[in-house]
Design a protein around this motif. Structure first.
Motif, PDB file in Angstrom:
ATOM      1  N   HIS A 121       0.851  -1.192   0.000  1.00 17.87           N
ATOM      2  CA  HIS A 121       0.000   0.000   0.000  1.00 17.87           C
ATOM      3  C   HIS A 121       0.883   1.236   0.000  1.00 17.87           C
ATOM      4  O   HIS A 121       1.942   1.263   0.631  1.00 17.87           O
ATOM      5  CB  HIS A 121      -0.919   0.028   1.221  1.00 17.87           C
TER       6      HIS A 121
ATOM      7  N   ASP B 153      -3.429   6.290  -1.133  1.00 21.90           N
ATOM      8  CA  ASP B 153      -4.347   7.278  -0.552  1.00 21.90           C
ATOM      9  C   ASP B 153      -4.398   8.558  -1.383  1.00 21.90           C
ATOM     10  O   ASP B 153      -5.418   9.233  -1.420  1.00 21.90           O
ATOM     11  CB  ASP B 153      -3.908   7.626   0.880  1.00 21.90           C
ATOM     12  N   HIS B 154      -3.278   8.901  -2.016  1.00 25.62           N
ATOM     13  CA  HIS B 154      -3.194  10.165  -2.759  1.00 25.62           C
ATOM     14  C   HIS B 154      -2.485   9.977  -4.100  1.00 25.62           C
ATOM     15  O   HIS B 154      -1.536   9.188  -4.210  1.00 25.62           O
ATOM     16  CB  HIS B 154      -2.415  11.215  -1.957  1.00 25.62           C
TER      17      HIS B 154
ATOM     18  N   PRO C  48      -8.397   7.420  -5.102  1.00 25.15           N
ATOM     19  CA  PRO C  48      -7.695   8.194  -4.072  1.00 25.15           C
ATOM     20  C   PRO C  48      -7.909   9.686  -4.204  1.00 25.15           C
ATOM     21  O   PRO C  48      -8.435  10.178  -5.209  1.00 25.15           O
ATOM     22  CB  PRO C  48      -6.230   7.829  -4.297  1.00 25.15           C
ATOM     23  N   ASN C  49      -7.498  10.431  -3.178  1.00 24.45           N
ATOM     24  CA  ASN C  49      -7.513  11.888  -3.234  1.00 24.45           C
ATOM     25  C   ASN C  49      -6.512  12.346  -4.284  1.00 24.45           C
ATOM     26  O   ASN C  49      -5.420  11.769  -4.405  1.00 24.45           O
ATOM     27  CB  ASN C  49      -7.110  12.465  -1.872  1.00 24.45           C
TER      28      ASN C  49
ATOM     29  N   GLU D   7      -7.059   1.225  -5.534  1.00 19.08           N
ATOM     30  CA  GLU D   7      -7.170   0.980  -4.096  1.00 19.08           C
ATOM     31  C   GLU D   7      -5.811   0.879  -3.420  1.00 19.08           C
ATOM     32  O   GLU D   7      -5.740   0.627  -2.219  1.00 19.08           O
ATOM     33  CB  GLU D   7      -7.967  -0.312  -3.860  1.00 19.08           C
TER      34      GLU D   7
ATOM     35  N   HIS E 148       1.127   5.517   0.430  1.00 20.71           N
ATOM     36  CA  HIS E 148       0.469   6.732   0.907  1.00 20.71           C
ATOM     37  C   HIS E 148       0.182   7.653  -0.267  1.00 20.71           C
ATOM     38  O   HIS E 148      -0.870   8.298  -0.313  1.00 20.71           O
ATOM     39  CB  HIS E 148       1.356   7.450   1.935  1.00 20.71           C
TER      40      HIS E 148
ATOM     41  N   THR F  80      -5.123  12.016   5.792  1.00 22.51           N
ATOM     42  CA  THR F  80      -5.172  10.565   6.030  1.00 22.51           C
ATOM     43  C   THR F  80      -3.883  10.022   6.646  1.00 22.51           C
ATOM     44  O   THR F  80      -3.732   8.825   6.797  1.00 22.51           O
ATOM     45  CB  THR F  80      -5.469   9.746   4.744  1.00 22.51           C
TER      46      THR F  80
END
Length: 358
Positions: A134, A160-161, A295-296, A157, A136, A355
């Motif tokens: 994963h 996050d960004h 994601p953002n 998925e 960030h 996040t």
């Protein structure tokens, strides 16, 4: 107190790899740089056309040293930064200079075509080999920005960004035109030899010319005028072939500098991958492709970017609720993503805080 920051410069093998074209490379390695605390959130950085895995650098400063490092906008005491030399590159990853196990010689022009999606898929497999499942964030500009967009679509998925910079959802005809001239310069060099040139005697003039062409497109006319104007090094009119103006010396320097560190075949393969960049390919439309991104998003464009006009990226994310778009006011044009970090670095720093759990 800062956690211990480690530095790693190594290679990871992902074994055989099937390309988007259906061709298979029997053994693929990606060279990488890994910097930061081993337990910190991971940020993947994707490099541009002539970049490499040395985003931060150890003995010598990396190409994004003004943005990433201890105490900088992307803080290596808080984040672990991973950068791969792209598949098809010439800084340690499998590419045209690698040995073809079938012939025992360098692939050179026998290397198969690669796409931006191939680059992303290979990076995903390499990250898994490194135990990273994963991210960030994924950050990159230009060719790196193309990879960022594909990361968000292919593996929505996994992060996050997303932070794409100085890029568009597809390369324009204008961009393809510049790349075409660069290809012409390389392939018409007498030393080109259909791509099977002597590695000790590459098509240097063609590659240098291609780089000079690129440098013109990366910056604005205002920047060229401000930096060089009509400053001269010699006597104008003395010779029609000698280098006279400062701007000529600058371009020649940049061209020759690239020849010393980059392979002509790699340059051509990466140019063609950029030409093919179009996130709507096989996905009906850019709008439908954009909706696959979860994601953002912090999307940043640069005023005066000739190759990647800001309105294209703005249009792509205008309807996405989790996206923010900014245009940086600069005279550097496309090269804005490599300079003036104080203008846009804070945007990235703030985005990465969202996040974040440290």
């Amino acid at each position: 107190m800062d956690r211990e920051t480690r530095y790693e410069d190594s290679h990871v093998s992902i074994g055989s790899f099937v390309l988007e074209s259906g061709e298979e490379l029997p053994h693929v390695e990606l060279a990488y740089e890994r910097v930061g605390p081993s337990d910190a959130p991971v940020i993947l950085v994707c490099h541009a056309l002539t970049g490499n895995q040395f985003t931060i650098g150890e003995d010598e400063p990396g190409w994004w040293k003004g943005l990433i490092g201890k105490g900088k906008y992307v803080d290596t005491s808080e984040f672990q930064i991973v950068t791969f030399n792209v598949l098809g590159g010439c800084n340690g990853s499998t590419g045209p200079c690698s040995i073809n196990p079938t012939t025992g010689l360098a692939y050179q022009a026998d290397f198969p075509f690669i796409s931006v999606r191939d680059m992303v898929h290979s990076q995903k497999q390499a990250l898994e080999q490194l135990g990273i499942h994963h991210l960030h964030a994924v950050i990159g500009g230009s060719l790196g920005g193309m990879q960022v967009l594909e990361w968000g679509i292919l593996y929505p998925e996994c992060m996050d960004h997303l932070v794409p910079l100085a890029v568009t959802p597809s390369l324009s005809a204008y961009g393809i035109a510049y790349n075409s001239i660069s290809r012409f310069a390389i392939t018409k060099d007498p030393e080109w030899k259909e791509g099977y040139y002597n590695l000790e005697k590459p098509p240097a003039a063609g590659l240098a010319t291609a780089r000079m062409i690129g440098m013109i497109s990366y910056r604005t006319d205002d920047m060229f005028q401000k930096k060089f104007g009509r400053k001269v090094k010699g006597n104008p009119g003395e010779s029609h072939t000698e280098t006279t103006y400062d701007v000529e010396s600058y371009l020649h320097y940049q061209g020759n500098k690239l020849v010393g560190r980059f392979d002509a075949n790699s340059y051509l393969y990466l140019l063609k991958a950029m030409d093919m960049h179009d996130i709507s390919r096989g996905r009906d439309s850019i709008a439908k492709a954009a909706k696959l991104i979860q994601p953002n998003v912090l999307a940043i464009s640069f005023k005066g970017d000739l190759i990647y006009p800001p309105h294209e990226l703005e249009k792509m994310f205008s309807l996405e609720s989790m996206a923010h778009f900014y245009i940086v006011d600069t005279k550097f044009g496309h090269d804005g993503f490599l300079v003036e970090f104080d203008k846009w670095g804070p945007l990235i720093k703030q985005q990465l805080k969202e996040t974040l759990k440290i």
